[in-house]
Design an enzyme around this catalytic site. Structure first.
Site, mmCIF file in Angstrom:
data_model
loop_
_atom_site.group_PDB
_atom_site.id
_atom_site.type_symbol
_atom_site.label_atom_id
_atom_site.label_comp_id
_atom_site.label_asym_id
_atom_site.label_seq_id
_atom_site.Cartn_x
_atom_site.Cartn_y
_atom_site.Cartn_z
ATOM 1 N N MET A 1 91.795 59.189 -9.290
ATOM 2 C CA MET A 1 92.636 58.847 -10.448
ATOM 3 C C MET A 1 92.211 59.649 -11.689
ATOM 4 S SD MET A 1 93.588 55.051 -11.746
ATOM 5 C CE MET A 1 91.995 54.514 -12.338
ATOM 6 N N TYR B 1 77.907 47.623 -7.829
ATOM 7 C CA TYR B 1 78.591 48.818 -8.352
ATOM 8 C C TYR B 1 77.968 49.253 -9.683
ATOM 9 C CZ TYR B 1 82.258 51.422 -10.824
ATOM 10 O OH TYR B 1 82.948 52.352 -11.565
HETATM 11 N N1 NAP Z 1 88.537 52.822 -12.362
HETATM 12 C C1 NAP Z 1 87.928 52.287 -13.410
HETATM 13 O O1 NAP Z 1 88.368 51.266 -13.974
HETATM 14 C C2 NAP Z 1 86.695 52.926 -13.987
HETATM 15 C C3 NAP Z 1 86.138 52.376 -15.150
HETATM 16 C C4 NAP Z 1 85.017 52.989 -15.709
HETATM 17 C C5 NAP Z 1 84.466 54.108 -15.107
HETATM 18 N N2 NAP Z 1 85.025 54.614 -13.972
HETATM 19 C C6 NAP Z 1 84.399 55.807 -13.366
HETATM 20 O O2 NAP Z 1 85.325 56.875 -13.430
HETATM 21 C C7 NAP Z 1 85.111 57.760 -12.336
HETATM 22 C C8 NAP Z 1 86.402 58.041 -11.622
HETATM 23 O O3 NAP Z 1 86.920 56.821 -11.129
HETATM 24 P P1 NAP Z 1 88.403 56.668 -10.595
HETATM 25 O O4 NAP Z 1 88.909 55.403 -11.140
HETATM 26 O O5 NAP Z 1 89.160 57.945 -10.797
HETATM 27 O O6 NAP Z 1 88.113 56.428 -9.050
HETATM 28 P P2 NAP Z 1 88.865 56.944 -7.750
HETATM 29 O O7 NAP Z 1 90.322 57.064 -7.995
HETATM 30 O O8 NAP Z 1 88.375 56.052 -6.652
HETATM 31 O O9 NAP Z 1 88.281 58.402 -7.564
HETATM 32 C C9 NAP Z 1 87.057 58.662 -6.994
HETATM 33 C C10 NAP Z 1 87.239 59.827 -6.061
HETATM 34 O O10 NAP Z 1 85.971 60.156 -5.475
HETATM 35 C C11 NAP Z 1 86.220 60.457 -4.120
HETATM 36 N N3 NAP Z 1 84.999 60.320 -3.339
HETATM 37 C C12 NAP Z 1 84.421 59.210 -2.839
HETATM 38 N N4 NAP Z 1 83.333 59.535 -2.115
HETATM 39 C C13 NAP Z 1 83.223 60.888 -2.165
HETATM 40 C C14 NAP Z 1 82.314 61.813 -1.606
HETATM 41 N N5 NAP Z 1 81.291 61.430 -0.843
HETATM 42 N N6 NAP Z 1 82.508 63.135 -1.862
HETATM 43 C C15 NAP Z 1 83.547 63.539 -2.622
HETATM 44 N N7 NAP Z 1 84.440 62.719 -3.159
HETATM 45 C C16 NAP Z 1 84.279 61.393 -2.941
HETATM 46 C C17 NAP Z 1 87.278 59.478 -3.700
HETATM 47 O O11 NAP Z 1 87.893 59.911 -2.515
HETATM 48 P P3 NAP Z 1 88.562 58.815 -1.518
HETATM 49 O O12 NAP Z 1 89.674 58.185 -2.297
HETATM 50 O O13 NAP Z 1 88.995 59.628 -0.358
HETATM 51 O O14 NAP Z 1 87.474 57.821 -1.207
HETATM 52 C C18 NAP Z 1 88.215 59.538 -4.913
HETATM 53 O O15 NAP Z 1 89.136 60.593 -4.787
HETATM 54 C C19 NAP Z 1 84.036 57.084 -11.472
HETATM 55 O O16 NAP Z 1 82.796 57.639 -11.784
HETATM 56 C C20 NAP Z 1 84.074 55.637 -11.906
HETATM 57 O O17 NAP Z 1 82.840 55.013 -11.692
HETATM 58 C C21 NAP Z 1 86.127 54.049 -13.403
#
Ligand code: NAP
Length: 280
Positions: free
Chosen positions: A11, A125
């Site tokens: 995302m 987490y």
């Molecule tokens: N979402 C929230 O509300 C939130 C809030 C605060 C901070 N964050 C942080 O923001 C960042 C991005 O989050 P997001 O919401 O964009 O999450 P996301 O949509 O789940 O994106 C994470 C990506 O990382 C990939 N991934 C997982 N394991 C991997 C690996 N071993 N090697 C390479 N890629 C891998 C996932 O692929 P798959 O989908 O194939 O598993 C997914 O495409 C993260 O660091 C998260 O902790 C998120």
């Protein structure tokens, strides 16, 4: 500037790639299928081949509830791989950006969390992300660890979409009122992460949307702004019953002058909903 993005299919990753291209950076976008960040030789090889100026590490284990029963899996991606990516970036002279989360805090404060506040994660987490922050910082002095919160963006499953889907099928929805935070649009956060690369404000940053609200208030605003006729009922987190505990209050603000400040969450929501209309 050449920017390599890991987790580019996620995302935030999707919007980071877009934001970096918009300012004419050369972007190497690597989704999970292109680069598994837990594979140390592969990460080193990719960085040595591309020799980027900066790496934005958007790869993460983000299943907050599933992580409660999968400490090892969460730590592998959020902490161990954070070290791998950060060290590989350092070895080619690249800066590294590590997005992190408000869930590193326990939520016991009643005023916004700033960078100098002590973290105390309640969930696995949150624990794994805090470990990732520390690994990133230890492996590369030119790091930006950026805590943000409650993300919603076009390329992922998110609260706004969940509400809109529920709102089309149900006359009322139940949403928690005792968690307060800053819903942040990934479009705004992505621009900010790219903007940070213009300067050398290394270290820890809190970058989340301005304003604050509960999930209950956020849901009300989503339906109001999207013109969906659905009643929002409220409950407590205990009544809702999720496996991972969440901080009751996790509003993030920055005490730094050299950071990037984001617009209000209501502006982020408007931009998100307008983009959704255009895409439909
Ligand atoms: N979402 C929230 O509300 C939130 C809030 C605060 C901070 N964050 C942080 O923001 C960042 C991005 O989050 P997001 O919401 O964009 O999450 P996301 O949509 O789940 O994106 C994470 C990506 O990382 C990939 N991934 C997982 N394991 C991997 C690996 N071993 N090697 C390479 N890629 C891998 C996932 O692929 P798959 O989908 O194939 O598993 C997914 O495409 C993260 O660091 C998260 O902790 C998120």
């Amino acid at each position: 500037m050449k920017v390599l993005v890991t987790g580019a299919g996620g995302m935030l990753g999707t919007d980071v790639v877009r934001a970096a291209r918009l300012v004419n950076h050369e972007v190497v976008a690597l989704a999970r299928a292109d680069l598994d960040v837990t594979d140390e030789p592969a990460v080193r090889e990719a960085l040595e081949a591309e020799r980027p100026d900066a790496v934005i590490n958007c790869a993460a284990y983000t299943a907050v509830d599933a992580a409660e029963d999968d400490l090892e899996g969460a730590m592998l991606v959020n902490a161990e791989a954070a070290r791998i990516v950060s060290a590989a970036a350092a070895s080619v002279g690249a800066r590294v950006v590590y997005p992190s989360t408000d869930y590193v805090f326990d939520g016991s404060k009643s005023e916004p969390y700033v960078e100098s506040d002590s973290p105390r994660p309640l969930s696995v987490y949150g624990q794994s992300k805090l470990a990732g922050e520390r690994e990133t910082a230890a492996a590369n002095p030119t790091h930006y660890v950026v805590r943000s919160s409650w993300l919603f963006g076009a390329a992922g499953r998110n609260f706004v979409e969940t509400m809109l889907a529920l709102g089309t099928d149900h006359r009322e929805v139940l949403v928690v009122r005792d968690q307060v935070g800053c819903p942040t649009w990934t479009g705004h956060l992505a621009e900010a992460l790219v903007r940070l690369l213009d300067g050398e404000a290394y270290g820890l940053h809190h970058i989340a949307a301005d304003g604050e609200c509960s999930w209950y208030e956020f849901a009300q605003r989503i339906f109001e702004q999207a013109g969906v006729d659905c009643r929002v009922m409220s409950c407590t987190s205990d009544e809702f019953g999720r496996p991972a505990p969440r901080p009751p209050y996790s509003v993030l603000r920055s005490e730094r002058e050299d950071t990037v400040f984001l617009p209000h969450w209501r502006d982020g929501l408007s931009s998100y909903l307008s983009g959704r209309m255009v895409a439909a």
